[in-house]
Structure formats: structure tokens, C-alpha cells
Design a protein around this motif. Structure first.
Motif, mmCIF file in Angstrom:
data_model
loop_
_atom_site.group_PDB
_atom_site.id
_atom_site.type_symbol
_atom_site.label_atom_id
_atom_site.label_comp_id
_atom_site.label_asym_id
_atom_site.label_seq_id
_atom_site.Cartn_x
_atom_site.Cartn_y
_atom_site.Cartn_z
ATOM 1 N N UNK B 33 0.841 -1.192 0.000
ATOM 2 C CA UNK B 33 0.000 0.000 0.000
ATOM 3 C C UNK B 33 0.885 1.254 0.000
ATOM 4 N N UNK B 35 0.519 5.424 0.851
ATOM 5 C CA UNK B 35 -0.292 6.463 1.466
ATOM 6 C C UNK B 35 0.475 7.785 1.402
ATOM 7 N N UNK B 37 0.707 11.393 3.750
ATOM 8 C CA UNK B 37 0.288 12.012 5.001
ATOM 9 C C UNK B 37 0.757 13.458 5.049
ATOM 10 N N UNK B 40 -0.492 16.925 10.423
ATOM 11 C CA UNK B 40 -1.691 16.983 11.245
ATOM 12 C C UNK B 40 -2.853 16.147 10.756
ATOM 13 N N UNK B 41 -2.629 15.368 9.705
ATOM 14 C CA UNK B 41 -3.695 14.546 9.142
ATOM 15 C C UNK B 41 -3.354 13.068 9.263
ATOM 16 N N UNK B 42 -4.362 12.229 9.086
ATOM 17 C CA UNK B 42 -4.113 10.803 9.002
ATOM 18 C C UNK B 42 -3.609 10.435 7.618
ATOM 19 N N UNK B 43 -2.990 9.273 7.480
ATOM 20 C CA UNK B 43 -2.555 8.821 6.152
ATOM 21 C C UNK B 43 -3.742 8.729 5.191
ATOM 22 N N UNK B 45 -5.056 7.137 1.659
ATOM 23 C CA UNK B 45 -4.811 6.021 0.746
ATOM 24 C C UNK B 45 -4.537 6.521 -0.672
ATOM 25 N N UNK B 59 -7.159 6.076 -5.158
ATOM 26 C CA UNK B 59 -6.694 7.160 -4.309
ATOM 27 C C UNK B 59 -5.647 8.054 -4.952
ATOM 28 N N UNK B 91 4.085 7.284 2.654
ATOM 29 C CA UNK B 91 4.246 6.083 3.465
ATOM 30 C C UNK B 91 3.914 4.843 2.646
ATOM 31 N N UNK B 105 -1.059 -4.471 8.798
ATOM 32 C CA UNK B 105 -0.148 -3.697 7.959
ATOM 33 C C UNK B 105 1.079 -3.273 8.741
ATOM 34 N N UNK B 107 4.258 -0.638 8.468
ATOM 35 C CA UNK B 107 4.620 0.585 7.756
ATOM 36 C C UNK B 107 6.123 0.812 7.720
ATOM 37 N N UNK B 108 6.569 1.408 6.629
ATOM 38 C CA UNK B 108 7.924 1.904 6.546
ATOM 39 C C UNK B 108 8.042 3.259 7.220
ATOM 40 N N UNK B 109 9.257 3.802 7.275
ATOM 41 C CA UNK B 109 9.484 5.085 7.959
ATOM 42 C C UNK B 109 9.029 6.293 7.147
ATOM 43 N N UNK B 112 9.969 11.832 3.163
ATOM 44 C CA UNK B 112 9.506 13.215 3.302
ATOM 45 C C UNK B 112 9.850 13.972 2.036
#
Lengths: 109, 116
Positions: B33, B35, B37, B40-43, B45, B59, B91, B105, B107-109, B112
Motif C-alpha cells: 500500500x 499512502x 500524510x 496533522x492529518x491521518x494517512x 490512501x 486514491x 508512506x 499492515x 509501515x515503513x518510515x 519526506x
């Protein structure tokens, strides 16, 4: 698409306190996950819990799928619990994983 | 490695340039997957692969975004003609499967991305 609402948006607690975080969703789900995002941005899966109750140490979660909500319980909070807690769901009607906006938790020493 | 890795960790580019972001999932994970981000928001999709094929790319915000996973392992997210609004953390996550209770799931780091 499915809507995910988390509450409260922000929570500040003293170390040692207990807390309950809530996730409401607008449609039936195939899966539901709780994540913790630490201050460095890393997302860690806490629970995969489409229904029922699970416990892992000081954390536990309950999902009541028929009533479309899930709760995350944190007991005896520690400063390392600080960060943002996200609920993420996959609705039955598609393959997307939808995240809520999160609950920002700050534990004071 | 044991976890999901993403490269580069940071990318600064100029408006209009092309960028590629790479994701190495956990070995053996068939689902991958992407994503995005924002602060201040959620990831949010973007796209989901099951094996080599994109099972859901609904998405992706527009046709400047494209992702591939040619051998069912490593994936590359490609952004053409970058815009300042593309700045975010990208992400990647993988899971063992996409059903049968194996959807946890990892997640990777993140990468940015800053578009100047």
C-alpha cells in the motif's frame, strides 16, 4: 465512501492515568486496525481487530462491529505512550484502507 | 531486513521536476500500500497492490501520480511535474495477504517530500 471519526481529537493526561479512545465508522467493515504514530512519525500496528476484544499488556481494544465502533484502552499511561493514535478501516464495499484523523495523546511526567 | 524500508528518507525537489520513491516490503508480503500524510492529518490512501497488479488505484489524486510493482516485491511511486501541494510524507505499508485475517499492515518510515 466509509467515514471514520475518532474522539477525542486531543488528550492530555498525567503519567499513570487510564484513557479510552473511540473510533466510529459509518459502514460495515472487513477489517479494523489501531496504530500508534510516535513523535518521529513511525506508524506501529497495535491491533488488528475487526470484531471482539484483544489485549496486549497495558493496551486493549474492543470492536463492536454491529454498532460500528471500536475502543482502545490504555491503562497506567507512560510518557512513551505519547503520540497520535489512528484507527483505520477497510469497508466491505472496496479495498481501500481509510484512516481517521487520529487522537493526539500527550502524557505528562 | 526485517521491516519495510523506503528510500530516500528525504527528498527536496523543484516544482515541475520528476521524482521516484521506492518501497521495499517485508519479504513474502503480497499486499503493498502507498499512502500520503500531510501535517496533522491521518494517512490518505493512494494505491494498493496485490502481487504485481494494482488492485485499487482510486486514491491517486491525478494522472501525474503512477506506481509500479513489476516483480511483486519492490514498488516505485512516480510523480511527474511535481507541484508544491505534493509536499507530504509518503508512506508505504505491506501485509502478508489481503484477506483471511492476514491484513495486519506494517509501515515503513516514510519519504519526506518537499517541493520548492
Amino acid at each position: 465512501g466509509i467515514q471514520v471519526e475518532q474522539s477525542p481529537p486531543d488528550l492530555i493526561l498525567q503519567e499513570g492515568a487510564n484513557s479510552t479512545l473511540r473510533c466510529n465508522f459509518s459502514d460495515s467493515v472487513n477489517n479494523l486496525q489501531w496504530f500508534h504514530q510516535n513523535p518521529w512519525g513511525q506508524l506501529i500496528n497495535l491491533f488488528y481487530i475487526p470484531s471482539g476484544t484483544k489485549q496486549n499488556g497495558r493496551l486493549s481494544a474492543t470492536t463492536v462491529a454491529t454498532e460500528r465502533y471500536s475502543l482502545l484502552y490504555i491503562s497506567s499511561s507512560q510518557t512513551t505512550d505519547s503520540g497520535v493514535y489512528f484507527c483505520a478501516v477497510e469497508g466491505v464495499r472496496d479495498d481501500k484502507i481509510i484512516f481517521g484523523k487520529g487522537t493526539r495523546l500527550h502524557i505528562l511526567p | 531486513g526485517a521491516g519495510v524500508s523506503q528510500t530516500p528518507s528525504n527528498k527536496v525537489t523543484e516544482k515541475g521536476k520528476y521524482v521516484e520513491l521506492r518501497c521495499d516490503p517485508i519479504s513474502g508480503h503480497t499486499a503493498l500500500y502507498w499512502y500520503r500524510q500531510s501535517l496533522g492529518q491521518g494517512p490518505e490512501f493512494l494505491i494498493y497492490f496485490q502481487g504485481t497488479g494494482a488492485a485499487d488505484d482510486s486514491g491517486l489524486p491525478n494522472d501525474r501520480f503512477f506506481a509500479v510493482r513489476p516483480e511483486g516485491s519492490v514498488s516505485t511511486l512516480k510523480i511527474q511535474r511535481t507541484e508544491r501541494g505534493d509536499s507530504a510524507v509518503y508512506l508505504c505499508a505491506s501485509s502478508l495477504a489481503s484477506g483471511g485475517g492476514q491484513e495486519t499492515q506494517y509501515f515503513g518510515p516514510g519519504t519526506r517530500l518537499l517541493v520548492l
